[in-house]
Write an enzyme that holds these catalytic residues in place. Structure first.
Site, PDB file in Angstrom:
ATOM      1  N   ASP A  58       0.813  -1.213   0.000  1.00 10.38           N
ATOM      2  CA  ASP A  58       0.000   0.000   0.000  1.00 10.38           C
ATOM      3  C   ASP A  58       0.849   1.266   0.000  1.00 10.38           C
ATOM      4  OD1 ASP A  58      -2.074  -1.799   0.193  1.00 10.38           O
ATOM      5  OD2 ASP A  58      -3.213  -0.557   1.591  1.00 10.38           O
TER       6      ASP A  58
ATOM      7  N   CYS B 166       0.720  -7.980   5.383  1.00  8.02           N
ATOM      8  CA  CYS B 166       0.337  -6.584   5.172  1.00  8.02           C
ATOM      9  C   CYS B 166      -1.126  -6.406   4.803  1.00  8.02           C
ATOM     10  CB  CYS B 166       1.286  -5.941   4.172  1.00  8.02           C
ATOM     11  SG  CYS B 166       2.938  -5.683   4.908  1.00  8.02           S
ATOM     12  N   ASP B 167      -1.473  -5.164   4.510  1.00  3.74           N
ATOM     13  CA  ASP B 167      -2.833  -4.639   4.632  1.00  3.74           C
ATOM     14  C   ASP B 167      -3.965  -5.525   4.119  1.00  3.74           C
ATOM     15  OD1 ASP B 167      -1.069  -2.606   5.289  1.00  3.74           O
ATOM     16  OD2 ASP B 167      -2.392  -1.042   4.562  1.00  3.74           O
ATOM     17  N   LYS B 168      -4.006  -5.830   2.831  1.00  7.33           N
ATOM     18  CA  LYS B 168      -5.151  -6.567   2.286  1.00  7.33           C
ATOM     19  C   LYS B 168      -4.907  -8.066   2.252  1.00  7.33           C
ATOM     20  CE  LYS B 168      -6.571  -2.486   1.799  1.00  7.33           C
ATOM     21  NZ  LYS B 168      -5.293  -1.865   2.164  1.00  7.33           N
TER      22      LYS B 168
ATOM     23  N   CYS C 293       4.741  -2.131   8.474  1.00  2.07           N
ATOM     24  CA  CYS C 293       5.071  -0.795   8.976  1.00  2.07           C
ATOM     25  C   CYS C 293       4.686  -0.650  10.441  1.00  2.07           C
ATOM     26  CB  CYS C 293       4.407   0.267   8.111  1.00  2.07           C
ATOM     27  SG  CYS C 293       5.098   0.314   6.445  1.00  2.07           S
TER      28      CYS C 293
ATOM     29  N   GLU D  67      -6.855   4.812  -0.400  1.00  2.00           N
ATOM     30  CA  GLU D  67      -6.490   5.384   0.894  1.00  2.00           C
ATOM     31  C   GLU D  67      -5.987   6.809   0.695  1.00  2.00           C
ATOM     32  OE1 GLU D  67      -5.192   1.478   3.508  1.00  2.00           O
ATOM     33  OE2 GLU D  67      -3.637   2.816   2.751  1.00  2.00           O
TER      34      GLU D  67
ATOM     35  N   SER E 109      -5.412   5.366   5.298  1.00  2.00           N
ATOM     36  CA  SER E 109      -4.385   4.472   5.808  1.00  2.00           C
ATOM     37  C   SER E 109      -4.478   4.452   7.322  1.00  2.00           C
ATOM     38  CB  SER E 109      -3.004   4.976   5.380  1.00  2.00           C
ATOM     39  OG  SER E 109      -1.988   4.361   6.139  1.00  2.00           O
TER      40      SER E 109
END
Length: 552
Positions: A78, A119-121, A191, A442, A468
């Protein structure tokens, strides 16, 4: 065994021959076949090291008597996709990941699954797949990146996004930005703040789909490799007992996840992903449920971007289980639920305790009596909007100001960097929803630009897109219905006065109902930005953010 359909009997001799072409022995084929979904890639810092964890998982599976079978999964970074067309693909890949993992598992009839995201998704995509496939499964995440102390300040990726804004405002030199660039992300891992990836990794642990420590053990610690080995061993126990995701991911488990979500102050993306995961099991999580849980759950943590602490600090303070132990003191959790550890939550947290009450507040002295995320409603967002209120400056919890209207993120960023946004303004970014974007981008670049230019305590941002987990300030997203579907956010005009009252859960423009009806009569939906390829298909099938932006 489920895998007997691809390996047992004379009829399956061709199937076994194909296995043997890859080096599998008869002895290996006699054991349970465990699919290992490895999302390692060379484009995501949180995934660059997952090959090492995958080897540890496979070692654990073999130690416990199984045969691991690894396959790859995609993932978008991302951060690298941020602020351009690439971000349109990020949320959309959640469904691709779920679909592809489902296809691999079903096509090859695995006996169990180990999912390795970070990570995110990728995390919610794999959890959706686990729920949908519903065979014994466990998740082992890659772990958080460390935050580096530089000149007395803890750095993370958001430090750099905001540094760009500071440079544009003339308050930081190019050399200072370069120094942060070289040190903000010191190595592998997701992150380092309570951003979306770490939010979902922590909530995976709460849901019961990951082992203790899944959310907080740093990526570079040997303990993470040991955890991966234990995950490989544990899947064999789950297969033996036939404990499936549907046994773990109950309605009560999702209530627990939302409760801890509010206590930790997780990313607003969590209330997009949890409903989507629940949807796979026929469980409804709506904004009313989220708001009700937030109203009774104290906020115990202020991790970056809401505060100075990072996930490594939460780990040192006792981790997710310590937070759960505090919540249990007020009977805020369902404790007798089965988890992937093979034990109940009550057993998992029996010896957990907070080791640093500066990082995790006592249940008796929380940061606030209500949760870190708030749901807002009003004539801009009749179906709801969300805000990470734990990251909002106190003076912005209630705010009134003129609307500055932009029909894309790109237009807004240009205006912010060119000094067109003033103190008191309310920036409206629309046509960035699931359908309108498409992909619900985002808005980290505009929120970071606002913060970097010193306006985060004076300017609000409202969008039908998302934020985000690194965004801070009065960043109100997921406005539903979205502009592309004719939602009221499409009717806001430049200069309209916007009233925001986060404690009261209200968001309105000072425009009469009659005027809103008049504007709606003259509104016409713009042409779709993308009509071909995967995003074109996604835009036609995706639903509202208020229901998790799932495909129908």
């Amino acid at each position: 065994m489920r895998s007997d359909i691809v390996k047992k009997g004379i009829e399956k001799a061709p199937h076994r021959s194909l296995f043997k072409a890859m080096g599998y022995t008869d002895e290996e084929l006699e054991r349970p076949l465990i699919g290992v979904a490895n999302s390692k890639s060379e484009i995501i810092p949180g995934h660059i090291h997952l090959d090492k964890l995958t080897e540890a998982v496979k070692a654990g599976i073999r130690m416990a008597g199984g045969t691991p079978i690894e396959f790859g999964a995609i993932g978008v970074c991302d951060g690298i996709a941020m602020g351009h067309t690439g971000m349109k693909y990020s949320l959309a890949t959640r469904e691709l990941i779920a679909d592809s993992c489902e296809a691999m598992s079903k096509a090859h009839s695995f006996d169990g699954m180990v999912f390795i995201p970070n990570c995110d998704k990728i995390v919610p995509g794999m959890l959706m797949a686990a729920a949908r496939i519903n065979i014994p499964s466990i998740v082992i995440s890659g772990g958080p990146m460390l935050s580096l102390n530089r000149d007395g300040k803890q750095l993370d990726l958001n430090s750099l996004f905001e540094a760009v804004g500071s440079y544009k405002a003339g308050t930081m030199t190019k050399e200072e930005v370069d120094d942060i660039e070289d040190h903000a992300c010191p190595g592998c891992g997701s992150c380092s703040g309570m951003f979306t990836a770490n939010s979902m990794n922590c909530l995976t642990e709460v849901l019961g789909m990951g082992l203790t420590g899944n959310g907080t053990i740093p990526a570079v610690y040997a303990e993470r490799i040991r955890l991966a080995k234990y995950a490989g061993m544990k899947i064999m126990e789950l297969v033996e007992k036939d404990i499936k995701p549907s046994d773990i991911l109950t309605n009560e488990a999702f209530e627990n996840a939302l409760t801890v979500d509010m206590a930790l102050g997780c990313s607003t993306n969590s209330v997009l992903h949890l409903p989507a995961i629940a949807n796979e099991l026929g469980i409804e999580i709506n904004l009313d449920i989220i708001n009700e849980i937030s109203s009774r759950t104290p906020n115990l943590c202020k991790l970056a971007p809401a505060g100075k602490y990072h996930i490594q600090d939460l780990y040192s303070a006792g981790g997710v289980q310590a937070v759960m132990s505090e919540l249990a003191k007020k009977d805020l959790l369902h404790l007798d639920l089965v988890t992937a550890t093979g034990k109940t939550i009550r057993e998992n947290i029996q010896n957990a305790k907070v080791k640093d009450y500066e990082i995790v507040k006592s249940i008796d002295t929380p940061y606030s009596a209500t949760g870190g995320i708030a749901v807002l409603r009003g004539n801009i967002a009749p179906d709801g909007a969300v805000v990470k209120k734990s990251a909002v400056a106190e003076k912005m919890l209630i705010h009134t100001g003129p609307a500055r209207v932009f029909d894309s993120e790109d237009e807004a960023i240009t205006a912010i960097y060119s000094g067109q946004i003033n103190k008191g303004d309310v920036v409206i970014i629309r046509y960035e929803g699931p359908k309108g974007g498409p992909g619900m981008r985002e808005m980290l670049s505009p929120t970071s630009a606002i913060a970097g230019m010193g306006l985060d305590s004076d300017v609000a941002l409202i969008t039908d897109g998302r934020f985000s987990g690194a965004s801070r300030g009065a960043s109100i997203g997921h406005v539903s219905p979205e502009a592309m579907e004719g939602g009221p956010i499409a009717l806001v005009q430049e200069g309209d006065i916007v009233d925001i009252d986060i404690p009261a859960g209200r968001i309105n423009i000072q425009v009469t109902n009659e005027e809103m009806v008049k504007r709606k009569e003259s509104w016409k939906a713009p042409k779709p930005k993308i009509t071909t390829g995967y995003l074109g298909r996604y835009a036609r099938l995706v639903t509202s953010a208020s229901t998790g932006a799932v495909l129908k």
